[in-house]
Design an enzyme around this catalytic site. Structure first.
Site, mmCIF file in Angstrom:
data_model
loop_
_atom_site.group_PDB
_atom_site.id
_atom_site.type_symbol
_atom_site.label_atom_id
_atom_site.label_comp_id
_atom_site.label_asym_id
_atom_site.label_seq_id
_atom_site.Cartn_x
_atom_site.Cartn_y
_atom_site.Cartn_z
ATOM 1 N N ASP A 242 29.994 27.181 17.575
ATOM 2 C CA ASP A 242 28.620 26.753 17.352
ATOM 3 C C ASP A 242 28.606 25.860 16.123
ATOM 4 O O ASP A 242 29.531 25.897 15.295
ATOM 5 C CB ASP A 242 27.705 27.964 17.136
ATOM 6 C CG ASP A 242 27.386 28.693 18.430
ATOM 7 O OD1 ASP A 242 27.354 28.025 19.487
ATOM 8 O OD2 ASP A 242 27.176 29.920 18.390
ATOM 9 N N TYR B 199 35.925 27.265 20.906
ATOM 10 C CA TYR B 199 34.513 26.931 21.025
ATOM 11 C C TYR B 199 33.806 27.349 19.745
ATOM 12 O O TYR B 199 33.916 28.483 19.296
ATOM 13 C CB TYR B 199 33.860 27.620 22.216
ATOM 14 C CG TYR B 199 32.399 27.240 22.344
ATOM 15 C CD1 TYR B 199 32.037 26.036 22.940
ATOM 16 C CD2 TYR B 199 31.411 28.053 21.823
ATOM 17 C CE1 TYR B 199 30.709 25.660 23.035
ATOM 18 C CE2 TYR B 199 30.078 27.683 21.903
ATOM 19 C CZ TYR B 199 29.737 26.493 22.509
ATOM 20 O OH TYR B 199 28.423 26.117 22.587
ATOM 21 N N ARG C 219 36.860 21.309 30.214
ATOM 22 C CA ARG C 219 35.812 20.886 31.124
ATOM 23 C C ARG C 219 35.021 19.788 30.437
ATOM 24 O O ARG C 219 34.863 19.774 29.213
ATOM 25 C CB ARG C 219 34.881 22.045 31.479
ATOM 26 C CG ARG C 219 35.533 23.080 32.381
ATOM 27 C CD ARG C 219 35.733 22.578 33.796
ATOM 28 N NE ARG C 219 34.451 22.514 34.517
ATOM 29 C CZ ARG C 219 34.254 21.775 35.601
ATOM 30 N NH1 ARG C 219 35.223 21.012 36.079
ATOM 31 N NH2 ARG C 219 33.073 21.781 36.210
ATOM 32 N N ARG D 91 17.601 41.603 26.464
ATOM 33 C CA ARG D 91 16.624 42.109 25.491
ATOM 34 C C ARG D 91 15.518 42.852 26.222
ATOM 35 O O ARG D 91 14.937 42.323 27.174
ATOM 36 C CB ARG D 91 16.013 40.951 24.703
ATOM 37 C CG ARG D 91 17.001 40.212 23.845
ATOM 38 C CD ARG D 91 16.292 39.175 23.008
ATOM 39 N NE ARG D 91 17.268 38.293 22.368
ATOM 40 C CZ ARG D 91 17.032 37.029 22.061
ATOM 41 N NH1 ARG D 91 15.852 36.504 22.339
ATOM 42 N NH2 ARG D 91 17.960 36.303 21.468
ATOM 43 N N ARG E 51 21.699 21.527 33.999
ATOM 44 C CA ARG E 51 20.588 21.523 33.057
ATOM 45 C C ARG E 51 19.838 20.200 33.117
ATOM 46 O O ARG E 51 20.422 19.155 33.420
ATOM 47 C CB ARG E 51 21.077 21.719 31.604
ATOM 48 C CG ARG E 51 21.779 23.026 31.346
ATOM 49 C CD ARG E 51 21.790 23.370 29.864
ATOM 50 N NE ARG E 51 22.516 22.392 29.053
ATOM 51 C CZ ARG E 51 22.653 22.478 27.732
ATOM 52 N NH1 ARG E 51 22.087 23.477 27.077
ATOM 53 N NH2 ARG E 51 23.343 21.578 27.067
ATOM 54 N N ARG F 28 29.835 39.354 26.952
ATOM 55 C CA ARG F 28 28.542 40.027 26.958
ATOM 56 C C ARG F 28 27.498 39.017 27.406
ATOM 57 O O ARG F 28 27.689 37.813 27.311
ATOM 58 C CB ARG F 28 28.196 40.580 25.576
ATOM 59 C CG ARG F 28 27.925 39.514 24.531
ATOM 60 C CD ARG F 28 27.533 40.128 23.202
ATOM 61 N NE ARG F 28 27.087 39.127 22.252
ATOM 62 C CZ ARG F 28 25.864 38.648 22.177
ATOM 63 N NH1 ARG F 28 24.952 39.067 23.042
ATOM 64 N NH2 ARG F 28 25.529 37.744 21.289
ATOM 65 N N GLU G 196 22.409 17.044 33.372
ATOM 66 C CA GLU G 196 23.759 17.363 32.907
ATOM 67 C C GLU G 196 24.607 17.907 34.059
ATOM 68 O O GLU G 196 24.311 18.960 34.625
ATOM 69 C CB GLU G 196 23.654 18.401 31.781
ATOM 70 C CG GLU G 196 24.923 18.701 31.035
ATOM 71 C CD GLU G 196 24.655 19.617 29.854
ATOM 72 O OE1 GLU G 196 25.150 20.768 29.877
ATOM 73 O OE2 GLU G 196 23.949 19.197 28.906
#
Length: 373
Positions: free
Chosen positions: A353, A351, A252, A179, A283, A175, A303
């Site tokens: 958070d 992965y 990666r 917003r 970035r 997804r 980056e």
């Protein structure tokens, strides 16, 4: 002769998973030793002071969570500021707000004022994809339409993964945040901020009173270290633990280039995503925007995504069919290991958070310490 163990737990790695478990184990009265391969604690959230600025050495880390218990936990160790992540995207000389919101849409389409206007454009463009998306490009277009995909998704993703979007699985972008409000706050989480004084200070406080050995590779002297503890908490790469017996998992990596500017505000925002084919970096991070500082200088980190090579840091798991299948085979091997608990991003090939890492460590510690008493 009865063998005696010096420690209840040997924790391999001092990142957020290892530090959380170590703190909770010590609090429960257990003896703990931490082995850290690097020359510093805190793993990839490590921050170091340079010219009066806390620099996120391994990329930008913004703490955000909906877990009230995790928020309460981390606030024991540091005061958090009110930093709100509102990055921008740069496509050539065009600037857009992130995540995709009404500010983004009104900039892309000049006739967009209301959410209905934006939805009209997006739905019209989504319709070009019929049936189930076969790759990342089709998945992205089916979610946000071709215009947003071309400007803000395609090139950034291809730089990140070094592959054409048509050759990437659709699951990578299950997804995309869309917003229909004029809100540039990147995260929806209830709690958000950055620890004042940096993440290193937070982890130092978590590990207060716990024995730590830096520059120490557990796997190089596994037999020795296994013999001195009742249990191992392993947070390193799972395939490396098993000597790559089933093959190597793919990652990666990133390369960072730091520049110091004689300016108090170089780019006007903490994070810029470069979504065009150029420049090569994805970035730029101006660290002074994360925390208040009186430094007359500023530090910007550029980056660059990179193919992983031995000696580099492993940042992103490559969750295609081949790697997911191999990771599951390693997880089955891990279940057979006696007195070893695998946890965290590398040990689970997943992965995470930051809040999910801490939550996982809290849950595992609760179950483990309950049964060990």
């Amino acid at each position: 002769m009865v063998e005696t163990k010096k420690y209840d737990y040997l924790v391999v790695g001092s990142g957020l998973f290892g530090a959380t478990f170590a703190y909770l184990a010590q609090k429960a009265g257990k003896t703990v030793l931490i082995l850290e391969r690097r020359s510093h604690i805190a793993g990839n959230v490590y921050t170091e002071m340079v010219d009066g600025i806390d620099v996120h050495k391994y990329g930008a880390h913004i703490f955000h969570t909906d877990y009230a218990d995790v928020w309460k936990f981390v606030n024991q160790f540091a005061e958090f500021n009110r930093y709100t992540n509102s990055p921008i995207a740069r496509f050539g000389d065009e600037i857009y707000n992130m995540p995709f919101n009404m500010n983004t849409f009104s900039k892309i389409w000049s006739d967009v004022i209301t959410p209905g206007d934006a939805l009209h454009h997006i739905e019209a463009e989504r319709s070009e994809i019929q049936g189930k998306p076969r790759n990342l490009e089709e998945q992205a277009i089916s979610l946000v339409g071709r215009t947003i995909y071309e400007k803000l998704v395609k090139h950034y993703t291809e730089k990140q993964w070094h592959r054409d979007c048509k050759d990437l699985p659709p699951e990578i972008i299950k997804r995309l945040p869309v917003r229909f409000t004029y809100d540039n706050n990147y995260f929806n989480d209830r709690y958000q901020g950055i620890p004042i004084g940096g993440y290193t200070k937070l982890v130092e406080n978590m590990l207060d009173g716990i024995e730590i050995k830096l520059d120490t590779d557990f796997l190089r002297d596994r037999e020795k270290y296994t013999s001195i503890a009742h249990k191992i908490i392993y947070t390193g790469a799972i395939d490396e633990y098993f000597d790559y017996s089933l093959g190597e998992l793919e990652y990666r990596s990133l390369h960072f280039e730091n520049k110091i500017y004689n300016s108090e505000n170089y780019q006007g925002v903490a994070v810029i995503n470069y979504t065009g084919p150029e420049p090569a970096y994805t970035r730029s991070i101006e660290h002074r925007h994360f925390e208040d500082t009186h430094s007359p200088k500023t530090i910007v980190t550029y980056e660059y995504p990179a193919d992983y090579e031995p000696g580099m840091e492993k940042y992103y798991t490559i969750n295609d069919a081949r790697n997911n299948q191999l990771a599951e085979q390693y997880r089955e091997l891990a279940k057979q290991e006696q007195n070893v608990i695998f946890g965290g991003r590398l040990a689970e090939y997943k992965y995470y958070d930051m809040d999910d890492v801490i939550k996982s460590a809290m849950n595992i510690a609760e179950n483990e310490l309950k049964t060990s008493n």
